[in-house]
Design a protein around this motif. Structure first.
Motif, PDB file in Angstrom:
ATOM      1  N   ALA A 185      32.723  41.324  10.118  1.00 38.22           N
ATOM      2  CA  ALA A 185      31.460  41.036  10.799  1.00 38.22           C
ATOM      3  C   ALA A 185      31.243  42.018  11.947  1.00 38.22           C
ATOM      4  CB  ALA A 185      31.453  39.597  11.300  1.00 38.22           C
ATOM      5  N   GLY A 188      29.999  45.268  10.813  1.00 35.22           N
ATOM      6  CA  GLY A 188      28.686  45.273  10.201  1.00 35.22           C
ATOM      7  C   GLY A 188      28.663  45.037   8.707  1.00 35.22           C
ATOM      8  N   GLN A 189      29.771  44.576   8.153  1.00 33.17           N
ATOM      9  CA  GLN A 189      29.849  44.322   6.710  1.00 33.17           C
ATOM     10  C   GLN A 189      29.613  42.831   6.468  1.00 33.17           C
ATOM     11  OE1 GLN A 189      33.346  46.257   4.961  1.00 33.17           O
ATOM     12  NE2 GLN A 189      33.423  47.640   6.726  1.00 33.17           N
ATOM     13  N   ALA A 190      28.347  42.441   6.649  1.00 37.73           N
ATOM     14  CA  ALA A 190      28.009  41.022   6.735  1.00 37.73           C
ATOM     15  C   ALA A 190      28.308  40.257   5.454  1.00 37.73           C
ATOM     16  CB  ALA A 190      26.539  40.872   7.100  1.00 37.73           C
ATOM     17  N   GLU A 194      31.023  37.249   5.271  1.00 34.38           N
ATOM     18  CA  GLU A 194      30.706  35.861   4.938  1.00 34.38           C
ATOM     19  C   GLU A 194      31.586  35.348   3.805  1.00 34.38           C
ATOM     20  OE1 GLU A 194      26.995  33.025   3.434  1.00 34.38           O
ATOM     21  OE2 GLU A 194      26.616  35.115   3.992  1.00 34.38           O
TER      22      GLU A 194
END
Length: 212
Positions: A185, A188-190, A194
């Motif tokens: 997260a 930026g690797q959402a 998740e």
């Protein structure tokens, strides 16, 4: 059989029967009967730990470990107890004493690395954990700790890499999944973050970190 040995035997019988208060009474009687016997003090301290009596266990464990020829296992047990009690300086001294004897002891290197991470000595912590991994490649707990020290040092890329290895080594390692999800997260690797956090929660629904 000595009086202390009789008490220790009674304590073990009480443990097996699930009678904690009786075990504690016998342990304390053993230590009173042989205050100068390191083995009795060590076993008494370990028994108190089994009962959750950490503060009371510290003194007998320290007494036994203080012997010049104390077995390594006694010193490690004392160091671990001090760390559990939040007494970092005492724990570190015990771990370093072991490493003076056994510089490549992987368990103590890992324990020292975790302790150093907690007090902010990140570079020395990393070196200790990596030395532990050199002796036990792919050890998941050591990989988790390595990720933790990279994270504390402000390197989320290295942290994520270590936690990925921890997950690969132990796919059901909920804490490693959670930490990896948090790092992803941050990077930026959402979507992957998740999915990884959901996996952490599936493995351990009570894991608070995965909900942050």
């Amino acid at each position: 059989m000595s009086e202390a040995a009789e008490h220790l035997r009674a304590a073990e019988a009480a443990f097996r029967a699930g009678r904690g208060p009786e075990a504690e009474q016998a342990l304390r009687a053993a230590m009173r009967a042989a205050p100068l016997e390191p083995a009795v003090q060590h076993m008494g301290g370990m028994g108190l730990l089994r009962l959750g009596r950490l503060p009371e266990a510290l003194a007998p464990l320290a007494s036994a470990a203080a012997e010049p020829d104390a077995p390594t296992a006694w010193i490690v047990a004392h160091g671990n107890a001090e760390a559990m009690a939040g007494r970092a300086a005492e724990a570190e001294a015990a771990f370093r004493r072991v490493l003076a004897r056994e510089p490549a002891n992987p368990v103590v290197l890992l324990n020292l690395g975790i302790l150093l991470t907690g007090r902010g000595a990140h570079e020395e912590a990393r070196q200790a954990i990596e030395a532990s991994l050199a002796a036990r490649p792919g050890h998941p707990t050591a990989l988790l700790a390595l990720g933790n020290v990279h994270d504390k040092a402000g390197d989320p890329f290295a942290a994520a890499a270590a936690w990925r290895q921890a997950v690969a080594a132990k796919p059901d390692f909920a804490e490693a999944h959670a930490n990896l999800g948090g790092a992803l997260a941050t990077l930026g690797q959402a979507a992957e973050a998740e999915a990884t956090l959901r996996q952490a929660l599936a493995l351990n629904p009570g894991l608070g970190l995965a909900r942050q």
